[in-house]
Design a protein around this motif. Structure first.
Motif, PDB file in Angstrom:
ATOM      1  N   LEU A  23       6.881  -4.870 -12.469  1.00  0.00           N
ATOM      2  CA  LEU A  23       7.918  -5.891 -12.366  1.00  0.00           C
ATOM      3  C   LEU A  23       8.662  -5.707 -11.058  1.00  0.00           C
ATOM      4  O   LEU A  23       9.147  -4.617 -10.763  1.00  0.00           O
ATOM      5  CB  LEU A  23       8.912  -5.772 -13.528  1.00  0.00           C
ATOM      6  N   ASP A  24       8.740  -6.771 -10.256  1.00  0.00           N
ATOM      7  CA  ASP A  24       9.607  -6.776  -9.078  1.00  0.00           C
ATOM      8  C   ASP A  24      10.795  -7.649  -9.425  1.00  0.00           C
ATOM      9  O   ASP A  24      10.700  -8.878  -9.422  1.00  0.00           O
ATOM     10  CB  ASP A  24       8.860  -7.319  -7.860  1.00  0.00           C
ATOM     11  N   ILE A  25      11.911  -7.010  -9.779  1.00  0.00           N
ATOM     12  CA  ILE A  25      13.098  -7.747 -10.209  1.00  0.00           C
ATOM     13  C   ILE A  25      13.941  -8.070  -8.980  1.00  0.00           C
ATOM     14  O   ILE A  25      14.210  -7.201  -8.155  1.00  0.00           O
ATOM     15  CB  ILE A  25      13.901  -6.950 -11.270  1.00  0.00           C
ATOM     16  N   GLY A  26      14.328  -9.331  -8.839  1.00  0.00           N
ATOM     17  CA  GLY A  26      14.976  -9.777  -7.613  1.00  0.00           C
ATOM     18  C   GLY A  26      13.944  -9.857  -6.503  1.00  0.00           C
ATOM     19  O   GLY A  26      14.156  -9.385  -5.389  1.00  0.00           O
ATOM     20  N   CYS A  27      12.807 -10.489  -6.821  1.00  0.00           N
ATOM     21  CA  CYS A  27      11.630 -10.441  -5.943  1.00  0.00           C
ATOM     22  C   CYS A  27      11.758 -11.275  -4.684  1.00  0.00           C
ATOM     23  O   CYS A  27      10.950 -11.135  -3.760  1.00  0.00           O
ATOM     24  CB  CYS A  27      10.391 -10.873  -6.712  1.00  0.00           C
ATOM     25  N   GLY A  28      12.763 -12.173  -4.627  1.00  0.00           N
ATOM     26  CA  GLY A  28      12.879 -13.031  -3.457  1.00  0.00           C
ATOM     27  C   GLY A  28      11.636 -13.868  -3.276  1.00  0.00           C
ATOM     28  O   GLY A  28      11.140 -14.490  -4.213  1.00  0.00           O
ATOM     29  N   GLY A  29      11.103 -13.865  -2.051  1.00  0.00           N
ATOM     30  CA  GLY A  29       9.916 -14.668  -1.764  1.00  0.00           C
ATOM     31  C   GLY A  29       8.611 -13.975  -2.052  1.00  0.00           C
ATOM     32  O   GLY A  29       7.539 -14.515  -1.751  1.00  0.00           O
ATOM     33  N   GLY A  30       8.653 -12.761  -2.627  1.00  0.00           N
ATOM     34  CA  GLY A  30       7.429 -12.077  -3.018  1.00  0.00           C
ATOM     35  C   GLY A  30       6.842 -11.154  -1.970  1.00  0.00           C
ATOM     36  O   GLY A  30       5.653 -10.839  -2.013  1.00  0.00           O
ATOM     37  N   LEU A  31       7.667 -10.676  -1.046  1.00  0.00           N
ATOM     38  CA  LEU A  31       7.160  -9.828   0.032  1.00  0.00           C
ATOM     39  C   LEU A  31       6.563  -8.511  -0.461  1.00  0.00           C
ATOM     40  O   LEU A  31       5.684  -7.939   0.195  1.00  0.00           O
ATOM     41  CB  LEU A  31       8.269  -9.522   1.042  1.00  0.00           C
ATOM     42  N   LEU A  32       7.028  -8.032  -1.602  1.00  0.00           N
ATOM     43  CA  LEU A  32       6.450  -6.829  -2.197  1.00  0.00           C
ATOM     44  C   LEU A  32       5.440  -7.159  -3.288  1.00  0.00           C
ATOM     45  O   LEU A  32       4.514  -6.383  -3.535  1.00  0.00           O
ATOM     46  CB  LEU A  32       7.547  -5.935  -2.781  1.00  0.00           C
ATOM     47  N   CYS A  33       5.600  -8.298  -3.940  1.00  0.00           N
ATOM     48  CA  CYS A  33       4.704  -8.647  -5.050  1.00  0.00           C
ATOM     49  C   CYS A  33       3.256  -8.756  -4.603  1.00  0.00           C
ATOM     50  O   CYS A  33       2.345  -8.248  -5.278  1.00  0.00           O
ATOM     51  CB  CYS A  33       5.142  -9.985  -5.660  1.00  0.00           C
ATOM     52  N   GLU A  34       3.028  -9.420  -3.480  1.00  0.00           N
ATOM     53  CA  GLU A  34       1.650  -9.650  -3.056  1.00  0.00           C
ATOM     54  C   GLU A  34       0.909  -8.350  -2.720  1.00  0.00           C
ATOM     55  O   GLU A  34      -0.202  -8.129  -3.215  1.00  0.00           O
ATOM     56  CB  GLU A  34       1.607 -10.642  -1.895  1.00  0.00           C
ATOM     57  N   PRO A  35       1.472  -7.450  -1.917  1.00  0.00           N
ATOM     58  CA  PRO A  35       0.753  -6.192  -1.679  1.00  0.00           C
ATOM     59  C   PRO A  35       0.602  -5.348  -2.929  1.00  0.00           C
ATOM     60  O   PRO A  35      -0.415  -4.652  -3.101  1.00  0.00           O
ATOM     61  CB  PRO A  35       1.597  -5.478  -0.617  1.00  0.00           C
ATOM     62  N   MET A  36       1.556  -5.405  -3.843  1.00  0.00           N
ATOM     63  CA  MET A  36       1.416  -4.658  -5.093  1.00  0.00           C
ATOM     64  C   MET A  36       0.270  -5.223  -5.943  1.00  0.00           C
ATOM     65  O   MET A  36      -0.488  -4.472  -6.562  1.00  0.00           O
ATOM     66  CB  MET A  36       2.732  -4.712  -5.886  1.00  0.00           C
ATOM     67  N   ALA A  37       0.125  -6.537  -5.957  1.00  0.00           N
ATOM     68  CA  ALA A  37      -0.983  -7.148  -6.692  1.00  0.00           C
ATOM     69  C   ALA A  37      -2.315  -6.757  -6.062  1.00  0.00           C
ATOM     70  O   ALA A  37      -3.298  -6.508  -6.767  1.00  0.00           O
ATOM     71  CB  ALA A  37      -0.830  -8.663  -6.712  1.00  0.00           C
ATOM     72  N   ARG A  38      -2.355  -6.678  -4.736  1.00  0.00           N
ATOM     73  CA  ARG A  38      -3.593  -6.297  -4.055  1.00  0.00           C
ATOM     74  C   ARG A  38      -3.968  -4.842  -4.340  1.00  0.00           C
ATOM     75  O   ARG A  38      -5.134  -4.460  -4.208  1.00  0.00           O
ATOM     76  CB  ARG A  38      -3.452  -6.535  -2.550  1.00  0.00           C
ATOM     77  N   LEU A  39      -2.983  -4.040  -4.722  1.00  0.00           N
ATOM     78  CA  LEU A  39      -3.261  -2.648  -5.089  1.00  0.00           C
ATOM     79  C   LEU A  39      -3.696  -2.506  -6.550  1.00  0.00           C
ATOM     80  O   LEU A  39      -3.940  -1.403  -7.017  1.00  0.00           O
ATOM     81  CB  LEU A  39      -2.029  -1.775  -4.832  1.00  0.00           C
ATOM     82  N   GLY A  40      -3.774  -3.636  -7.263  1.00  0.00           N
ATOM     83  CA  GLY A  40      -4.319  -3.610  -8.619  1.00  0.00           C
ATOM     84  C   GLY A  40      -3.339  -3.902  -9.732  1.00  0.00           C
ATOM     85  O   GLY A  40      -3.745  -4.137 -10.872  1.00  0.00           O
TER      86      GLY A  40
END
Length: 242
Positions: free
Chosen positions: A64-81
Motif C-alpha cells: 500500500l502506498d498511502i498518500g500516493c500522489g501521482g504514483g511515482l513510487l507505485c509504478e516501480p514497486m509494481a515492477r518489482l512484483g
C-alpha cells in the motif's frame, strides 16, 4: 471524503498540482530527484526483512502506498512484483496516477480513500509506504494508528518526512520554497514537521517496532540526494509489526 487525518486544505493544494506529477522538470522535480534514493532503500530493507531477492523479488506480496500522489513510487514497486494499491485523498491525484499507469502498461489499483477507511475495511499489506505524507495530515496520532492497522504481522511500514529543526526551517521551507523555488511557496508548514523521536514514539504506541532510522541529505556538488547519518532535515523510519 471525511477523516480525522485528512486536511481538506492540504488535499486541495496537491489536487491543484495533479497534472504535474510526472513532469521531471515541473513542481515535483525534487521528488523525481529523490526517488532513486527512496526506491533503493525500500528495496534493500524490504528485501532483507522479507527474505526476497531477484528481478521481481516481491512477487506474491502486497503493498500500500498511502498518500500516493501521482504514483511515482507505485509504478516501480509494481515492477518489482508487488500487487500495489495506491491510495490518496485527492481524486485528481488518483486519476493522474491511474492514467499514467495505464499508458505505461503497469497494473496498479488506485483508490481515492483514506487510511481510516481502508483500516475499517480490514485491509492489510506486507509493506505500507508512508512517504512525505505525515507532515500534511490533520491528526498525526489517529493517522499513524490507522496506518499501523494496515500492516500485516511480520510486515513493514516505511515513513519518510521532515525533521522539525531550525536547519529544516532554513533549508526545506525557506530555501526550497522561496530561494531555490524547488516547491511552490506554502507547500510545507514547518509547524507540522515531526521530530524523529516523536514519530518513533507514536509508531510504537500504534503497536509497531522501530527497526531503522535513516537520514537523507542533499549533495549540492552533484545536485543529488544520498543516504546519510544526518537526520536534521529529511529522514526515513522503518517499523515492523511483530
Amino acid at each position: 471524503m471525511t477523516s480525522a487525518s485528512i486536511d481538506p486544505a492540504e488535499v486541495a493544494k496537491f489536487s491543484a498540482l495533479a497534472a504535474q506529477w510526472w513532469d521531471p522538470e515541473g513542481k515535483f522535480a525534487p521528488l523525481h530527484k529523490f526517488n532513486p534514493v527512496r526506491l533503493a532503500f525500500i528495496r534493500e530493507v524490504a528485501g532483507g526483512h522479507l527474505g526476497r531477492d531477484g528481478l521481481k523479488p516481491f512477487q506474491g506480496l502486497t503493498l500500500l502506498d498511502i498518500g500516493c500522489g501521482g504514483g511515482l513510487l507505485c509504478e516501480p514497486m509494481a515492477r518489482l512484483g508487488f500487487a500495489v494499491l495506491g491510495a490518496d485523498a485527492s481524486e485528481k491525484n488518483v486519476k493522474t496516477a491511474a492514467a499514467h499507469a495505464a499508458s505505461a502498461g503497469v497494473e496498479i489499483d488506485y483508490r481515492a480513500t483514506s487510511a481510516e477507511s481502508l483500516a475499517e475495511e480490514g485491509r492489510a499489506f506486507d509493506v505500507v509506504l508512508n512517504m512525505e505524507v505525515v507532515e500534511h495530515v490533520a491528526d498525526l496520532r489517529a493517522y499513524l494508528g490507522a496506518c499501523a492497522q494496515l500492516v500485516k504481522p511480520g510486515g513493514l511500514m516505511f515513513v519518510a518526512t521532515l525533521n522539525k529543526t531550525l536547519k529544516s526551517l532554513a533549508l526545506a521551507k525557506f530555501g526550497a520554497e522561496y530561494v531555490l523555488r524547488w516547491l511552490p511557496p506554502g507547500t510545507h508548514d514547518w509547524s507540522r514537521f515531526v521530530e524523529p523521536q516523536r514519530l518513533r514514539a507514536m509508531l510504537e504506541e500504534s503497536g509497531l517496532k522501530i527497526l531503522k532510522t535513516q537520514g537523507v541529505s542533499f549533495a549540492p556538488l552533484n545536485w543529488n540526494w544520498r543516504l546519510s547519518a544526518d537526520t536534521d532535515v529529511n529522514y526515513m523510519v522503518v517499523a515492523g509489526k511483530p
